[in-house]
Enzyme design. Sequence first.
Site, PDB file in Angstrom:
ATOM      1  N   TYR A 180      47.095  44.354  45.681  1.00 58.62           N
ATOM      2  CA  TYR A 180      46.564  45.497  44.686  1.00 58.62           C
ATOM      3  C   TYR A 180      45.668  46.780  45.572  1.00 58.62           C
ATOM      4  O   TYR A 180      44.729  46.765  46.074  1.00 58.62           O
ATOM      5  CB  TYR A 180      44.423  44.731  44.991  1.00 58.62           C
ATOM      6  CG  TYR A 180      45.055  43.069  44.455  1.00 58.62           C
ATOM      7  CD1 TYR A 180      45.204  42.918  43.396  1.00 58.62           C
ATOM      8  CD2 TYR A 180      45.923  41.835  45.570  1.00 58.62           C
ATOM      9  CE1 TYR A 180      45.406  41.883  42.697  1.00 58.62           C
ATOM     10  CE2 TYR A 180      45.780  40.968  45.154  1.00 58.62           C
ATOM     11  CZ  TYR A 180      46.170  40.713  43.536  1.00 58.62           C
ATOM     12  OH  TYR A 180      46.205  39.400  43.060  1.00 58.62           O
ATOM     13  N   TYR A 200      40.859  31.767  39.778  1.00 58.68           N
ATOM     14  CA  TYR A 200      41.465  32.589  40.193  1.00 58.68           C
ATOM     15  C   TYR A 200      43.551  32.023  39.438  1.00 58.68           C
ATOM     16  O   TYR A 200      43.584  30.773  40.629  1.00 58.68           O
ATOM     17  CB  TYR A 200      41.975  33.627  41.330  1.00 58.68           C
ATOM     18  CG  TYR A 200      43.212  34.237  41.706  1.00 58.68           C
ATOM     19  CD1 TYR A 200      43.367  35.467  41.027  1.00 58.68           C
ATOM     20  CD2 TYR A 200      44.376  33.711  42.105  1.00 58.68           C
ATOM     21  CE1 TYR A 200      44.631  35.759  41.299  1.00 58.68           C
ATOM     22  CE2 TYR A 200      45.253  34.463  42.228  1.00 58.68           C
ATOM     23  CZ  TYR A 200      45.419  35.602  42.199  1.00 58.68           C
ATOM     24  OH  TYR A 200      46.648  35.810  42.308  1.00 58.68           O
ATOM     25  N   ASP A 249      44.605  23.691  38.938  1.00 57.53           N
ATOM     26  CA  ASP A 249      45.706  24.433  39.822  1.00 57.53           C
ATOM     27  C   ASP A 249      45.427  23.873  41.248  1.00 57.53           C
ATOM     28  O   ASP A 249      44.229  24.751  41.496  1.00 57.53           O
ATOM     29  CB  ASP A 249      45.074  25.723  38.498  1.00 57.53           C
ATOM     30  CG  ASP A 249      45.713  26.838  39.840  1.00 57.53           C
ATOM     31  OD1 ASP A 249      46.490  26.956  40.972  1.00 57.53           O
ATOM     32  OD2 ASP A 249      45.415  27.964  39.773  1.00 57.53           O
ATOM     33  N   LYS A 259      51.924  27.921  47.619  1.00 59.66           N
ATOM     34  CA  LYS A 259      51.231  28.412  49.170  1.00 59.66           C
ATOM     35  C   LYS A 259      52.161  27.440  50.479  1.00 59.66           C
ATOM     36  O   LYS A 259      53.130  27.573  50.418  1.00 59.66           O
ATOM     37  CB  LYS A 259      50.299  28.446  48.552  1.00 59.66           C
ATOM     38  CG  LYS A 259      49.387  30.075  48.112  1.00 59.66           C
ATOM     39  CD  LYS A 259      47.664  30.683  48.046  1.00 59.66           C
ATOM     40  CE  LYS A 259      48.057  31.424  47.558  1.00 59.66           C
ATOM     41  NZ  LYS A 259      46.983  31.832  46.481  1.00 59.66           N
TER      42      LYS A 259
HETATM   43  C1  LIG Z   1      47.620  32.396  45.357  1.00 57.63           C
HETATM   44  C2  LIG Z   1      47.314  31.177  43.758  1.00 57.63           C
HETATM   45  C3  LIG Z   1      48.195  31.023  42.648  1.00 57.63           C
HETATM   46  C4  LIG Z   1      49.314  32.431  42.398  1.00 57.63           C
HETATM   47  O1  LIG Z   1      50.274  32.355  43.387  1.00 57.63           O
HETATM   48  P1  LIG Z   1      51.948  32.703  43.308  1.00 57.63           P
HETATM   49  O2  LIG Z   1      52.589  32.593  44.346  1.00 57.63           O
HETATM   50  O3  LIG Z   1      50.524  34.627  44.507  1.00 57.63           O
HETATM   51  O4  LIG Z   1      52.168  33.962  42.058  1.00 57.63           O
HETATM   52  C5  LIG Z   1      47.636  30.609  41.588  1.00 57.63           C
HETATM   53  N1  LIG Z   1      46.918  30.173  41.528  1.00 57.63           N
HETATM   54  C6  LIG Z   1      45.776  29.904  42.786  1.00 57.63           C
HETATM   55  C7  LIG Z   1      44.438  28.767  42.820  1.00 57.63           C
HETATM   56  C8  LIG Z   1      46.341  30.995  43.501  1.00 57.63           C
HETATM   57  O5  LIG Z   1      45.007  30.667  45.431  1.00 57.63           O
END
Ligand SMILES: *Cc1c(COP(=O)(O)O)cnc(C)c1O
Length: 442
Positions: A29, A157, A258, A287
């Site tokens: 970003y 997000y 997610d 992550k």
């Molecule tokens: C970081 C994140 C993503 C994206 O993961 P990347 O490995 O950066 O592509 C998707 N969803 C959530 C909730 C996140 O925190």
Amino acid sequence: MISLRLGRMSPHETERMLDFDREHIWHPYAPMPAPVPALPVVSASGVRLTLADGTELIDGMSSWWAAVHGYRHPDLDAAVTRQLGKMSHVMFGGLTHPPAVRLAERLVELTPEPLTKVFFADSGSVGVEVAIKMALQYWRSQGRPERHRLLTVRGGYHGDTFGDMAVCDPVNGMHHLFSDVLARHVFAPPPPLGYTADPDQGYLDELARLADAHAGELAAIIVEPVVQGAGGMRFYAPEYLRALRDIADEHGILLVLDEIATGFGRTGELWGCDHAEVSPDIMCLGKALTGGYMTMAATLCTDRVAHGITSGEAGALMHGPTFMANPLAAAVASASIDLLQTRDWRDEVDTIEAILTSELDGAAGLPGVADVRVLGAIGVVEADEPVDVASVQEIAMSYGVWLRPFGRLVYTMPPYVCTPDETTHIAAALRAIAESFGETGD
Ligand SMILES: *Cc1c(COP(=O)(O)O)cnc(C)c1O
């Protein structure tokens, strides 16, 4: 406390590297060239990053939720090295390997019971794309291709690719830049703030109303459970998650959770959905999956979803990254899960939560501070106004701490292995930053 060691790079070498970086390398970003140089990290060990001049900083960010065991953990290093001696990568089409199978076994065992099928993706964003594709393919296979929209909540997000951006918060996300090319989904207002807040009946009614109004065209509901991360570091009551599960069941639509940020204990439960005692139809992990060692994500689904997809016109899930189920990443992910289970992650996260809570107590009342919140190993100070990144980082660094604020948010999600002293140190930096918001002048 900044401890200085012999520099690992000469000042001249460092300067050359930073000049090249600024002129040629994109950062997240960020504009090109960057207005200020990035900090040069030459190594990391335990919870500390070492800069080129020898400065050590306690990493208050766990490299964006990922490095839960800190850096250069001997068990994780050994897992990668062992696997490197066998093979670092092999295609996953028509081939399989022990690290992938071992990891998938662990994930099926650890995640809520109905989740039995594992898709290994190469990043969180791709993992969410796969989840969306699973949901859309599922409904096509059922002869219901008109069920192709998603219901989500504002403030979320889910990643930076086009499918994911379309379910990120439409205001603080990137919708305005790409509005003409993004899929149009259904957005509910953001869940009311507060993990312990009483559920707001008006909000619950609005969720039900939106689902009713769009039921015929909805494939799935997608949200981050209990904690919305990069969309605003907002915590919400588990009752809303339970309500979303009920709404999904009522209309027969899928629930996608997610858990890329919330997974592996960060919120004080192993999974965010454990707070609400619900299980999703599709779950995204990423992550902390590899303990922050390398990029890997996993999208799990139920038998129902997998059967549904496979019985349809395509007869297969149409996705397959080149580096799918990378053996190095899979090996270190299994080792990271072993560590979580052999050390008491819950105790570590509870200790961090208690320290952040007590050290930040009272900061909420400071001038310029809009809110202070802590859940699990996550601490957030929200300012009234967007913060000045450079001055916030200067204060953090004067405490020997690495923090990376965004917008009005300064926050920490420390590695679980932080000692009480180290966590207190991070909290002291956050508090000093909160105190600086009310200062006038310069
Ligand atoms: C970081 C994140 C993503 C994206 O993961 P990347 O490995 O950066 O592509 C998707 N969803 C959530 C909730 C996140 O925190």
